[in-house]
Design an enzyme around this catalytic site. Structure first.
Site, PDB file in Angstrom:
ATOM      1  N   GLY A  82      58.477 -42.588 -15.903  1.00  0.00           N
ATOM      2  CA  GLY A  82      57.754 -41.784 -14.711  1.00  0.00           C
ATOM      3  C   GLY A  82      58.097 -42.574 -13.619  1.00  0.00           C
ATOM      4  O   GLY A  82      58.095 -44.208 -14.229  1.00  0.00           O
ATOM      5  N   GLY A  87      55.284 -47.865  -8.714  1.00  0.00           N
ATOM      6  CA  GLY A  87      56.241 -48.424  -9.035  1.00  0.00           C
ATOM      7  C   GLY A  87      56.328 -47.715 -10.063  1.00  0.00           C
ATOM      8  O   GLY A  87      56.227 -46.066 -10.167  1.00  0.00           O
ATOM      9  N   ASP A 209      44.365 -36.709  -2.542  1.00  0.00           N
ATOM     10  CA  ASP A 209      46.329 -36.379  -3.026  1.00  0.00           C
ATOM     11  C   ASP A 209      46.101 -35.279  -4.527  1.00  0.00           C
ATOM     12  O   ASP A 209      46.476 -35.023  -5.005  1.00  0.00           O
ATOM     13  CB  ASP A 209      46.979 -37.901  -3.405  1.00  0.00           C
TER      14      ASP A 209
END
Length: 416
Positions: A82, A87, A209
């Site tokens: 991923g 990052g 989120d």
């Protein structure tokens, strides 16, 4: 999908072998700005996340950079599972701290030194995930923090989630269709995780989120919330909200938060409502390759009310009538309540959990009769409408095979 705002925070410390601390926080972007100092003799204020972290943070394992480099074969690109604003994420194998026992497969996030989300979110993840503990929250095993001549190195080590994310299974057409009941079980688990954050701790935690890419799935498809870099403590005392910079993912953030920067747990409820409609429709919150009237998911579904005859036309066609219409209507009505423009009128996560449990029970009790219901003609109408989309001007099919809408999956902001 892109975030509204990114920030960077450079640390000047050298090697971190003890629990990292948040230093020089911007008061405009932390919940401490909304805390109330209680008068003498009154009940003590709840402890903050940093205070709770000082108790529990020592339980985290501190990894060296060579350990994690070896665990990922030098951060080999073939082990990358991923990537996002933080990052890259790698699959790795670590040995027990005492050297005894079998190696453990883990997921390792490595901070992008040229990225924008940076050190501050890394610290937030370490602190929040060392404090919380729930079956539907991903487990943080440890971290690595090194400052050297080549710059800062920040890494996080999590339990490995082999079935990727809810986003993968909803929108990646190369994967098998996620069954209706499994969708409900997954979103129920996610709801229970959010309910724990909102009500199950000494303090209130606003996740900030919530989206399908942050709902990860273990080997048994049990859901776990990941990515706590944007999480914040909720308001305390007489305060009704936390004032922060507006961050998050487009399409999921609550409108009042975008407009004012005022953050509450009701902001999470809005995001949850968006994901409920993603589960129902199999569509992303924004799809630019569709007709103008269908590009924004929330605008499109308004044309098909939950109590209307055409409602079944929004249901993910890959489910092929293998779902309970009664339960689907309940889920849509729940989503609508979560998406109420007035935050005070949105349900609590505990109420969401109870409603989803009822939907699951209705699916178990009523699905066979649903398939023989008169309303099944509505599904036939939906299928007919889809067939028309494949017909040419002469009314004949332009293809022998059903061609589902092909979408390129967007990069997740952070994926374990």
């Amino acid at each position: 999908m892109k975030c509204f705002l990114y920030f960077r925070d450079k640390s000047k410390s050298k090697q971190s072998k003890s629990a990292p601390e948040l230093k020089n926080q911007n008061k405009s972007d932390t919940s401490s700005a909304s805390r109330t100092t209680k008068s003498a003799g009154s009940m003590a204020s709840p402890r903050s996340i940093p205070e709770l972290y000082r108790e529990k943070g020592q339980d985290l394992r501190v990894f060296s950079l060579p350990e994690l480099r070896d665990a990922t074969n030098g951060f080999n690109r073939l082990l990358k599972i991923g990537e996002g604003g933080f990052g890259n994420v790698y699959k790795g194998t670590i040995s027990p701290a005492d050297g005894q026992g079998n190696p453990t497969v883990v997921a390792i996030k490595k901070l992008n030194q040229q990225g924008f989300q940076g050190h501050k979110e890394w610290l937030a993840e370490v602190q929040f995930l060392s404090v919380v503990s729930h079956p539907n929250l991903v487990k943080l095993l440890g971290y690595c923090s090194v400052d050297g001549e080549r710059g800062i190195q920040r890494l996080l080590v999590y339990e490995y989630m082999p079935n990727k994310s809810l986003e993968n299974h909803l929108f990646n057409r190369t994967m098998s269709t996620l069954p209706w009941k499994m969708r409900l079980q997954i979103i129920l688990g996610a709801a229970e995780g959010l309910a724990y954050l909102h009500e199950g701790l000494e303090i209130q935690v606003i996740y900030r989120d919530f989206k399908s890419s942050n709902v990860l799935l273990d080997e048994n498809f049990n859901p776990k919330l990941s990515d706590f870099g944007l999480a914040r403590e909720g308001p305390t005392g007489d305060h009704t909200h936390v004032s922060t910079a507006v961050v998050g993912t487009q399409g999921y953030a609550a409108p009042e938060y975008i407009e004012t920067g005022h953050l509450t747990v009701k902001s999470d409820i809005w995001s949850f409502g968006v994901v409920l409609y993603e589960i129902l429709t199999g569509r992303r919150t924004v799809e630019r390759n569709r007709p103008q009237s269908e590009q924004k998911l929330l605008d499109w579904v308004k044309q098909f009310p939950a109590d209307g005859k055409r409602f079944s036309m929004i249901i993910d066609p890959r489910l092929r009538d293998q779902y309970s219409l009664v339960a689907a209507r309940r889920v849509a009505m729940l989503a609508n309540s979560c998406l109420n423009k007035n935050p005070k009128d949105r349900p609590t996560m505990r109420e969401v959990v109870e409603s989803l449990k009822k939907a699951i029970q209705e699916s178990e009790d009523g699905n066979p009769s649903d398939r023989n219901r008169p309303e099944s003609s509505h599904s036939n109408m939906a299928n007919s409408d889809r067939r028309k989309d494949k017909m040419g001007a002469t009314g004949t099919s332009t293809s022998k095979k059903k061609i589902p809408p092909m979408l390129q999956p967007t990069k997740r902001s952070i994926v374990v």
